[in-house]
Design an enzyme around this catalytic site. Structure first.
Site, PDB file in Angstrom:
ATOM      1  N   HIS A  82       0.847  -1.193   0.000  1.00 52.97           N
ATOM      2  CA  HIS A  82       0.000   0.000   0.000  1.00 52.97           C
ATOM      3  C   HIS A  82       0.880   1.240   0.000  1.00 52.97           C
ATOM      4  CE1 HIS A  82      -3.422   2.580   0.834  1.00 52.97           C
ATOM      5  NE2 HIS A  82      -2.613   3.250   1.624  1.00 52.97           N
ATOM      6  N   ASP A 161     -15.443   2.837   6.979  1.00 53.55           N
ATOM      7  CA  ASP A 161     -14.356   3.782   6.697  1.00 53.55           C
ATOM      8  C   ASP A 161     -14.753   4.736   5.575  1.00 53.55           C
ATOM      9  OD1 ASP A 161     -11.595   4.848   6.631  1.00 53.55           O
ATOM     10  OD2 ASP A 161     -11.683   3.979   4.626  1.00 53.55           O
ATOM     11  N   ARG A 168     -14.837  12.956   7.627  1.00 51.20           N
ATOM     12  CA  ARG A 168     -13.597  13.615   8.082  1.00 51.20           C
ATOM     13  C   ARG A 168     -13.122  14.646   7.062  1.00 51.20           C
ATOM     14  NH1 ARG A 168     -10.031   8.865   8.189  1.00 51.20           N
ATOM     15  NH2 ARG A 168      -8.388  10.368   8.615  1.00 51.20           N
ATOM     16  N   SER A 183      -7.933   3.976   9.214  1.00 54.43           N
ATOM     17  CA  SER A 183      -8.627   4.030   7.936  1.00 54.43           C
ATOM     18  C   SER A 183      -7.888   3.176   6.894  1.00 54.43           C
ATOM     19  CB  SER A 183      -8.703   5.496   7.485  1.00 54.43           C
ATOM     20  OG  SER A 183      -9.023   5.605   6.137  1.00 54.43           O
ATOM     21  N   LYS A 187      -8.911  -1.137   5.464  1.00 53.59           N
ATOM     22  CA  LYS A 187      -9.076  -1.620   4.089  1.00 53.59           C
ATOM     23  C   LYS A 187      -8.082  -2.750   3.796  1.00 53.59           C
ATOM     24  CE  LYS A 187      -9.010   2.710   3.102  1.00 53.59           C
ATOM     25  NZ  LYS A 187      -9.248   4.130   2.926  1.00 53.59           N
TER      26      LYS A 187
HETATM   27  N1  URA Z   1      -5.939   7.465   3.078  1.00 47.34           N
HETATM   28  C1  URA Z   1      -6.937   6.738   3.638  1.00 47.34           C
HETATM   29  O1  URA Z   1      -7.352   5.718   3.097  1.00 47.34           O
HETATM   30  N2  URA Z   1      -7.443   7.175   4.802  1.00 47.34           N
HETATM   31  C2  URA Z   1      -7.028   8.298   5.442  1.00 47.34           C
HETATM   32  O2  URA Z   1      -7.525   8.612   6.491  1.00 47.34           O
HETATM   33  C3  URA Z   1      -6.000   9.037   4.829  1.00 47.34           C
HETATM   34  C4  URA Z   1      -5.466   8.590   3.651  1.00 47.34           C
END
Ligand code: URA
Length: 445
Positions: A82, A161, A168, A183, A187
């Site tokens: 990631h 999320d 957010r 967050s 995932k």
């Molecule tokens: N990328 C994400 O997936 N979540 C965040 O909170 C910030 C960057």
């Protein structure tokens, strides 16, 4: 549980219990808890932070709020990388085939670009026919057969999320370390791979502007991964300047192919080999030295390039483009940005270069914008390079001639020159491995 009590508790620096966090996420996902109360809690978390235990539970609750992918049949071999997002970041296109050629199983969900950052799914769509959406069974079968499958994010992956992130975004609570870490990791946990390598970018083109902040985020994410039984490591890499020379979808794919054929820019190759080494070490259970040797053999011996071609074809893409990238073609209109004085290029602000590429049509201003796969920027010089007055620093490509002036001005604003020599910036600041150990890694080309 009363949401009011949770907000009050966090406002005074208290610790939420596992039950409170789980219930709160379930009730927010199903719409029982309204956005205004969740916004208040997010702001309280922004100021008061979260303990590791709270962060772990929040991550798990969000990961389990929707579909989860089961890759158990691959054991430790299933591996994901990631990136926290950057400019010119085409590492997945190089790293994934290296790792698959080495025996790892890269089953990965990637994102699209937004704003100044690019996304792997857009880059892959440069190949005519490439399918970025596969049914779950086909995704897993391809991962098993080819060792590699990359698709766009499933709509129902970590829906809690998705809802929270949108909230957010409009309540000034994105930049909270436990909220970013939970967050991202929710995932990754839902996507099911047993091993995870995080490329945490830092600098002007990244969320985290300093190596210290990036390291704190990386350490939290590594701890979350380990707490949930995933082999996790993080690499802190430089995103103060774009990675490689190409920014823009088809141009980045072309540059990735150059690296896979043994050429391409040194900085890109170095970051890719570091990430691939960590992924091979975790997924194939090798020492770092062994993994590095395997990664280099796969890259320089041509196995990774062969795997790349196999992957593009398996996913419906026209692999003749991988053999002859000139088929991607060039955008209709070009422009140049030249050095106004001689000396050295001392900085190249990644965010502004990404913005310039977006203006040219390579990126999205909003989620619904249509991108132009051939638009982009080729940076001919990087910070530290000597430049002569009038020398071309960047070439711009677009289908829309009316974007060239604004993009050129933005590129000019990104560049800083110096009369005296400047040192090249480090590419890799730190590696945080599964012992949460902090080590410096020498960049080797
Ligand atoms: N990328 C994400 O997936 N979540 C965040 O909170 C910030 C960057």
């Amino acid at each position: 549980m009363r949401m009011y009590d949770l907000i009050e508790k966090k406002k005074h620096g208290g610790t939420l219990t596992d039950e409170e966090i789980r219930e709160m996420i379930a009730l927010y996902t199903d719409g029982t808890i309204p956005d205004y109360q969740m916004s208040a809690l997010m702001m309280a978390i922004y100021f008061q932070g979260m303990t590791d235990a709270e962060t772990f539970t929040l991550t798990e609750a969000m990961a389990k709020s929707g579909d989860t992918v089961c890759l158990d049949r691959f054991g430790d071999r299933s591996v994901d990388k990631h990136s926290t997002g950057g400019v010119g970041d085409k590492t997945t296109l190089i790293v994934a085939p290296i790792v698959a050629a080495a025996g790892g199983i890269v089953a990965k969900m990637s994102g699209r670009g937004l704003g100044h950052t690019g996304g792997t799914v857009d880059k892959l769509e440069s190949f005519p026919g490439f399918r970025t959406s596969l049914p779950p069974q086909e995704f897993a079968d391809q991962a098993e057969r080819v060792g590699l499958a990359v698709i766009g994010q499933s709509a129902n992956l970590a829906p809690a999320d998705k809802k929270l992130y949108a909230l957010r975004d409009v309540t000034a609570t994105v930049d909270s370390l436990p909220l970013i870490a939970s967050s991202i990791m929710s995932k990754k946990l839902a996507a099911g791979t047993r091993s995870i390598v995080l490329d945490v970018k830092c600098g002007s083109g990244a969320f985290m502007r300093t190596p210290e902040d990036a390291t704190r985020l990386a350490e939290t994410m590594v701890r979350i991964g380990i707490a949930h039984g995933r082999n996790t490591a993080a690499v802190i890499t430089n995103m103060d300047i774009p990675l490689g020379h190409a920014i823009g979808n088809a141009m980045e794919v072309t540059e990735a192919i150059e690296v896979l054929r043994g050429g391409g820019p040194d900085d890109l190759r170095t970051v890719c080999l570091t990430l691939a080494t960590r992924m091979i070490a975790l997924s194939c259970k090798k020492s770092i030295d062994e993994a590095r040797t395997i990664a280099e053999d796969c890259l320089y011996g041509g196995k990774a390039y062969a795997k790349f071609c196999e992957w593009i074809e398996a996913q419906g893409g026209d692999a003749s483009y991988a053999k002859d990238p000139a088929l991607f073609g060039r955008a209709a209109h070009t422009g140049e940005v030249c050095a106004e004085a001689g000396g050295y290029l001392s900085a190249c602000n990644a965010e502004l270069i990404g913005t310039a590429a977006m203006i040219l049509g390579a990126g999205r201003q909003t989620k619904d914008s249509v991108i132009d796969l051939r638009a982009g920027i080729l940076l001919l010089k990087k910070p530290g390079d000597p430049v002569e007055k009038g020398e071309v620093i960047a070439r711009l490509f677009t289908e829309r001639a009316d974007t060239l002036d604004a993009a050129a001005d933005t590129v000019r604003a990104a560049l800083t020159f110096s009369e005296t020599a400047v040192e090249k910036q480090p590419l890799i600041f730190a590696v945080i491995d599964n012992h949460a150990v902090f080590s410096k890694e020498e960049p080797t080309p």
